[in-house]
Design an enzyme around this catalytic site. Structure first.
Site, PDB file in Angstrom:
ATOM      1  N   TYR A  68      11.052  33.802  14.170  1.00  0.00           N
ATOM      2  CA  TYR A  68      11.591  33.413  15.383  1.00  0.00           C
ATOM      3  C   TYR A  68      10.537  32.743  16.377  1.00  0.00           C
ATOM      4  CZ  TYR A  68      15.898  35.804  13.896  1.00  0.00           C
ATOM      5  OH  TYR A  68      17.125  36.065  13.328  1.00  0.00           O
ATOM      6  N   GLN A 102      27.740  30.388  19.189  1.00  0.00           N
ATOM      7  CA  GLN A 102      27.063  31.399  18.319  1.00  0.00           C
ATOM      8  C   GLN A 102      25.717  30.990  18.312  1.00  0.00           C
ATOM      9  OE1 GLN A 102      29.534  31.651  14.452  1.00  0.00           O
ATOM     10  NE2 GLN A 102      30.358  29.741  15.437  1.00  0.00           N
ATOM     11  N   VAL A 104      21.740  30.672  19.116  1.00  0.00           N
ATOM     12  CA  VAL A 104      20.756  31.592  20.227  1.00  0.00           C
ATOM     13  C   VAL A 104      19.808  30.471  20.793  1.00  0.00           C
ATOM     14  CG1 VAL A 104      21.053  33.190  18.284  1.00  0.00           C
ATOM     15  CG2 VAL A 104      19.262  31.321  17.966  1.00  0.00           C
ATOM     16  N   ASP A 105      20.031  29.225  20.602  1.00  0.00           N
ATOM     17  CA  ASP A 105      19.215  28.295  21.623  1.00  0.00           C
ATOM     18  C   ASP A 105      19.786  28.009  22.969  1.00  0.00           C
ATOM     19  OD1 ASP A 105      21.212  26.139  21.732  1.00  0.00           O
ATOM     20  OD2 ASP A 105      20.787  25.406  19.669  1.00  0.00           O
ATOM     21  N   HIS A 120      25.598  35.474  19.811  1.00  0.00           N
ATOM     22  CA  HIS A 120      24.821  36.013  18.998  1.00  0.00           C
ATOM     23  C   HIS A 120      23.448  36.159  19.517  1.00  0.00           C
ATOM     24  CE1 HIS A 120      27.397  34.800  15.051  1.00  0.00           C
ATOM     25  NE2 HIS A 120      27.644  36.045  15.471  1.00  0.00           N
ATOM     26  N   CYS A 156       6.204  46.987  23.565  1.00  0.00           N
ATOM     27  CA  CYS A 156       7.033  47.050  24.832  1.00  0.00           C
ATOM     28  C   CYS A 156       5.826  47.830  25.861  1.00  0.00           C
ATOM     29  CB  CYS A 156       7.863  48.022  24.663  1.00  0.00           C
ATOM     30  SG  CYS A 156       8.841  48.922  25.801  1.00  0.00           S
ATOM     31  N   CYS A 159       7.272  51.818  26.426  1.00  0.00           N
ATOM     32  CA  CYS A 159       7.334  52.858  25.298  1.00  0.00           C
ATOM     33  C   CYS A 159       6.359  52.400  24.225  1.00  0.00           C
ATOM     34  CB  CYS A 159       8.515  53.275  24.785  1.00  0.00           C
ATOM     35  SG  CYS A 159       9.397  51.804  23.616  1.00  0.00           S
TER      36      CYS A 159
HETATM   37  C1  BJW Z   1      27.451  19.637  11.786  1.00  0.00           C
HETATM   38  C2  BJW Z   1      26.566  18.816  11.914  1.00  0.00           C
HETATM   39  C3  BJW Z   1      26.761  17.723  13.124  1.00  0.00           C
HETATM   40  C4  BJW Z   1      25.996  20.179  10.157  1.00  0.00           C
HETATM   41  N1  BJW Z   1      27.948  18.076  13.872  1.00  0.00           N
HETATM   42  N2  BJW Z   1      28.819  19.844  12.825  1.00  0.00           N
HETATM   43  C5  BJW Z   1      34.461  40.144   7.610  1.00  0.00           C
HETATM   44  C6  BJW Z   1      34.631  39.563   6.240  1.00  0.00           C
HETATM   45  C7  BJW Z   1      33.245  39.458   5.648  1.00  0.00           C
HETATM   46  C8  BJW Z   1      32.219  39.925   6.374  1.00  0.00           C
HETATM   47  C9  BJW Z   1      32.044  40.513   7.528  1.00  0.00           C
HETATM   48  C10 BJW Z   1      33.279  40.705   8.018  1.00  0.00           C
HETATM   49  N3  BJW Z   1      33.048  41.205   9.265  1.00  0.00           N
HETATM   50  C11 BJW Z   1      31.657  41.407   9.319  1.00  0.00           C
HETATM   51  C12 BJW Z   1      31.133  40.859   8.038  1.00  0.00           C
HETATM   52  C13 BJW Z   1      29.567  41.118   7.880  1.00  0.00           C
HETATM   53  C14 BJW Z   1      28.793  40.042   8.500  1.00  0.00           C
HETATM   54  C15 BJW Z   1      29.332  38.443   8.009  1.00  0.00           C
HETATM   55  O1  BJW Z   1      30.095  37.828   8.618  1.00  0.00           O
HETATM   56  N4  BJW Z   1      28.642  38.074   6.829  1.00  0.00           N
HETATM   57  C16 BJW Z   1      29.368  36.998   6.243  1.00  0.00           C
HETATM   58  C17 BJW Z   1      28.197  35.880   5.971  1.00  0.00           C
HETATM   59  C18 BJW Z   1      30.111  37.478   5.042  1.00  0.00           C
HETATM   60  N5  BJW Z   1      28.806  40.225   9.978  1.00  0.00           N
HETATM   61  C19 BJW Z   1      28.119  40.934  10.763  1.00  0.00           C
HETATM   62  O2  BJW Z   1      27.266  41.620   9.888  1.00  0.00           O
HETATM   63  C20 BJW Z   1      28.176  40.748  11.986  1.00  0.00           C
HETATM   64  N6  BJW Z   1      28.100  42.239  12.676  1.00  0.00           N
HETATM   65  C21 BJW Z   1      29.130  43.097  12.419  1.00  0.00           C
HETATM   66  O3  BJW Z   1      30.230  42.826  11.833  1.00  0.00           O
HETATM   67  O4  BJW Z   1      28.836  44.226  12.805  1.00  0.00           O
HETATM   68  C22 BJW Z   1      30.026  45.251  12.782  1.00  0.00           C
HETATM   69  C23 BJW Z   1      29.403  46.467  13.372  1.00  0.00           C
HETATM   70  C24 BJW Z   1      30.398  46.918  14.397  1.00  0.00           C
HETATM   71  C25 BJW Z   1      29.788  48.164  15.164  1.00  0.00           C
HETATM   72  C26 BJW Z   1      28.649  48.624  14.909  1.00  0.00           C
HETATM   73  C27 BJW Z   1      27.782  47.963  14.106  1.00  0.00           C
HETATM   74  C28 BJW Z   1      28.076  47.126  13.439  1.00  0.00           C
HETATM   75  C29 BJW Z   1      26.778  40.178  12.666  1.00  0.00           C
HETATM   76  C30 BJW Z   1      26.853  38.928  12.673  1.00  0.00           C
HETATM   77  C31 BJW Z   1      25.611  38.065  13.371  1.00  0.00           C
HETATM   78  C32 BJW Z   1      25.140  36.779  12.677  1.00  0.00           C
HETATM   79  N7  BJW Z   1      23.946  36.498  13.199  1.00  0.00           N
HETATM   80  C33 BJW Z   1      23.453  35.102  12.964  1.00  0.00           C
HETATM   81  C34 BJW Z   1      22.047  35.325  13.039  1.00  0.00           C
HETATM   82  C35 BJW Z   1      21.500  35.177  14.585  1.00  0.00           C
HETATM   83  C36 BJW Z   1      20.332  34.936  14.707  1.00  0.00           C
HETATM   84  C37 BJW Z   1      19.688  33.720  14.243  1.00  0.00           C
HETATM   85  O5  BJW Z   1      19.743  32.613  14.485  1.00  0.00           O
HETATM   86  O6  BJW Z   1      18.676  34.009  13.431  1.00  0.00           O
HETATM   87  O7  BJW Z   1      24.095  34.197  13.673  1.00  0.00           O
HETATM   88  S1  BJW Z   1      23.689  34.446  11.160  1.00  0.00           S
HETATM   89  C38 BJW Z   1      23.960  32.875  11.687  1.00  0.00           C
HETATM   90  O8  BJW Z   1      25.374  32.543  11.236  1.00  0.00           O
HETATM   91  C39 BJW Z   1      23.732  32.665  12.813  1.00  0.00           C
HETATM   92  C40 BJW Z   1      24.709  31.866  13.295  1.00  0.00           C
HETATM   93  O9  BJW Z   1      25.235  31.919  14.674  1.00  0.00           O
HETATM   94  C41 BJW Z   1      26.029  32.114  12.473  1.00  0.00           C
HETATM   95  C42 BJW Z   1      27.093  31.341  12.301  1.00  0.00           C
HETATM   96  O10 BJW Z   1      26.375  30.217  11.642  1.00  0.00           O
HETATM   97  P1  BJW Z   1      27.092  28.740  11.837  1.00  0.00           P
HETATM   98  O11 BJW Z   1      26.778  28.405  13.453  1.00  0.00           O
HETATM   99  O12 BJW Z   1      28.371  28.399  11.423  1.00  0.00           O
HETATM  100  O13 BJW Z   1      25.874  27.690  11.311  1.00  0.00           O
HETATM  101  P2  BJW Z   1      25.902  27.387   9.617  1.00  0.00           P
HETATM  102  O14 BJW Z   1      24.675  26.994   9.339  1.00  0.00           O
HETATM  103  O15 BJW Z   1      26.697  28.134   8.788  1.00  0.00           O
HETATM  104  O16 BJW Z   1      26.845  26.027   9.521  1.00  0.00           O
HETATM  105  C43 BJW Z   1      26.695  24.834  10.269  1.00  0.00           C
HETATM  106  C44 BJW Z   1      27.967  24.055  10.265  1.00  0.00           C
HETATM  107  O17 BJW Z   1      27.726  22.643  11.115  1.00  0.00           O
HETATM  108  C45 BJW Z   1      28.429  23.425   8.879  1.00  0.00           C
HETATM  109  O18 BJW Z   1      29.883  23.678   8.720  1.00  0.00           O
HETATM  110  C46 BJW Z   1      27.904  21.767   8.698  1.00  0.00           C
HETATM  111  O19 BJW Z   1      28.720  21.299   8.053  1.00  0.00           O
HETATM  112  C47 BJW Z   1      28.117  21.747  10.151  1.00  0.00           C
HETATM  113  N8  BJW Z   1      27.297  20.541  10.849  1.00  0.00           N
HETATM  114  N9  BJW Z   1      25.772  18.904  11.071  1.00  0.00           N
HETATM  115  C48 BJW Z   1      28.727  19.039  13.763  1.00  0.00           C
HETATM  116  N10 BJW Z   1      25.682  17.085  13.282  1.00  0.00           N
HETATM  117 ZN    ZN Z   2      10.406  50.244  24.680  1.00  0.00          ZN
END
Ligand code: BJW
Ligand code: ZN
Length: 260
Positions: A68, A102, A104-105, A120, A156, A159
């Site tokens: 990170y 979504q 984080v920047d 996120h 921290c 703590c």
């Molecule tokens: C361009 C381009 C250009 C390229 N112009 N476009 C239902 C079904 C199945 C699974 C689940 C479900 N519900 C929950 C889940 C589990 C899980 C999940 O979704 N898993 C899937 C992978 C299957 N979800 C979770 O775990 C979530 N939490 C949860 O459900 O908790 C339940 C709970 C409830 C109560 C108590 C406790 C728990 C949390 C999800 C958190 C996601 N976090 C991340 C990491 C953040 C930190 C970090 O960055 O390190 O967020 S994962 C990552 O994916 C990040 C992103 O925000 C997120 C989305 O990704 P994004 O933005 O779509 O990026 P890419 O890389 O996937 O795609 C890029 C796109 O851009 C592509 O399409 C390219 O074509 C395009 N592109 N150049 C325009 N120039």
């Molecule tokens: Zn603390």
């Protein structure tokens, strides 16, 4: 002008309440790799989906913190692109618009978007993993660690627990207020523009589907096909930094968002 851009411009020109919903592709042309492309160079042999978990931080906090820190440094060096500026222009033109990201920047903020809803979390809001109190983000650009990767997280001040990135990892709940704001905005909008997301990660990926179910029109900006193709009324197949300024210009003319 392409038909799709013209169709999208008509929808944008008529819209009164707009939601812009962004993912990692939005920042790709600023040089910030997308989540699924993130692991280049030193990080090539790691799996982003495995690193972005509480388990990975528990097992190897210095590895995850180092990842990170490396990404935070890259974002600090990056600059918003014309797509970010086009989003800010839409918000300026349509006061009843809500930006949900979504990412984080902080590139939307730096392009002039006042209050993006961060589903996120943020690279710039670390907190204690034990007591959850906010912790100061280390300033400056991280020194390149000796093995190229590991950086022990700070402790921290209250703590002495480990400080963790203020982002939402797989298996963690999204911030309640942000999710509620996103659901409310998506339920009430008449147009949702989804930009640069793979639409694979839930519950965020539900947002465009929700808007469509409530009767909103959906425009998608993405060079590639995604599962959101089928909810989109118009698919703008191109990179955000080109397609969004073209859309704004087609809707309202005038502003040159490409420079800067
Ligand atoms: C361009 C381009 C250009 C390229 N112009 N476009 C239902 C079904 C199945 C699974 C689940 C479900 N519900 C929950 C889940 C589990 C899980 C999940 O979704 N898993 C899937 C992978 C299957 N979800 C979770 O775990 C979530 N939490 C949860 O459900 O908790 C339940 C709970 C409830 C109560 C108590 C406790 C728990 C949390 C999800 C958190 C996601 N976090 C991340 C990491 C953040 C930190 C970090 O960055 O390190 O967020 S994962 C990552 O994916 C990040 C992103 O925000 C997120 C989305 O990704 P994004 O933005 O779509 O990026 P890419 O890389 O996937 O795609 C890029 C796109 O851009 C592509 O399409 C390219 O074509 C395009 N592109 N150049 C325009 N120039
Ligand atoms: Zn603390």
């Amino acid at each position: 002008m392409e038909h799709a851009t013209r169709d999208a411009a008509v929808l944008l020109g008529q819209a009164r309440r707009v939601v812009v919903f962004t993912g990692a592709g939005m920042s790709a042309e600023s040089g910030v790799p997308t989540f699924r492309d993130a692991l280049t160079g030193l990080w090539r042999r790691f799996d982003a989906q495995a690193l972005a978990t509480p388990e990975a931080f528990h097992d190897d906090p210095a590895l995850v913190w180092g990842w990170y820190e490396w990404r935070r440094s890259a974002v600090r060096r990056a600059r918003p692109n014309a797509g970010h500026r086009a989003v800010a222009a839409i918000e300026a033109r349509i006061p009843d618009s809500v930006l949900i990201t979504q990412n984080v920047d902080d590139l939307h903020e730096r392009a002039g978007s006042a209050a993006p809803v961060h589903l996120h979390g943020s690279l710039f809001a670390p907190r204690c993993a034990a007591c959850a109190r906010p912790a100061p983000a280390p300033d400056g650009v991280a020194e390149e660690p000796a093995d190229g990767r590991r950086v022990p997280p700070p402790r921290c001040g209250h703590c002495a627990g480990l400080v963790r990135p203020g982002v939402v990892w797989f298996g963690e709940a999204l911030p309640q207020e942000a999710l509620a704001a996103a659901v409310e905005a998506a339920s009430a909008c008449d147009l949702l523009i989804t930009v640069g997301t793979s639409g694979l990660v839930y519950p965020a990926a539900e947002i465009p589907h929700l808007a469509a179910r409530r009767g909103a029109a959906v425009i998608q900006v993405n060079p590639d096909e995604t599962p959101l193709d089928r909810v989109a009324d118009v698919n703008l197949r191109g990179p955000a930094a080109q397609a969004l300024p073209a859309l704004v210009e087609a809707a309202w003319g005038g502003t040159d968002l490409r420079a800067g």
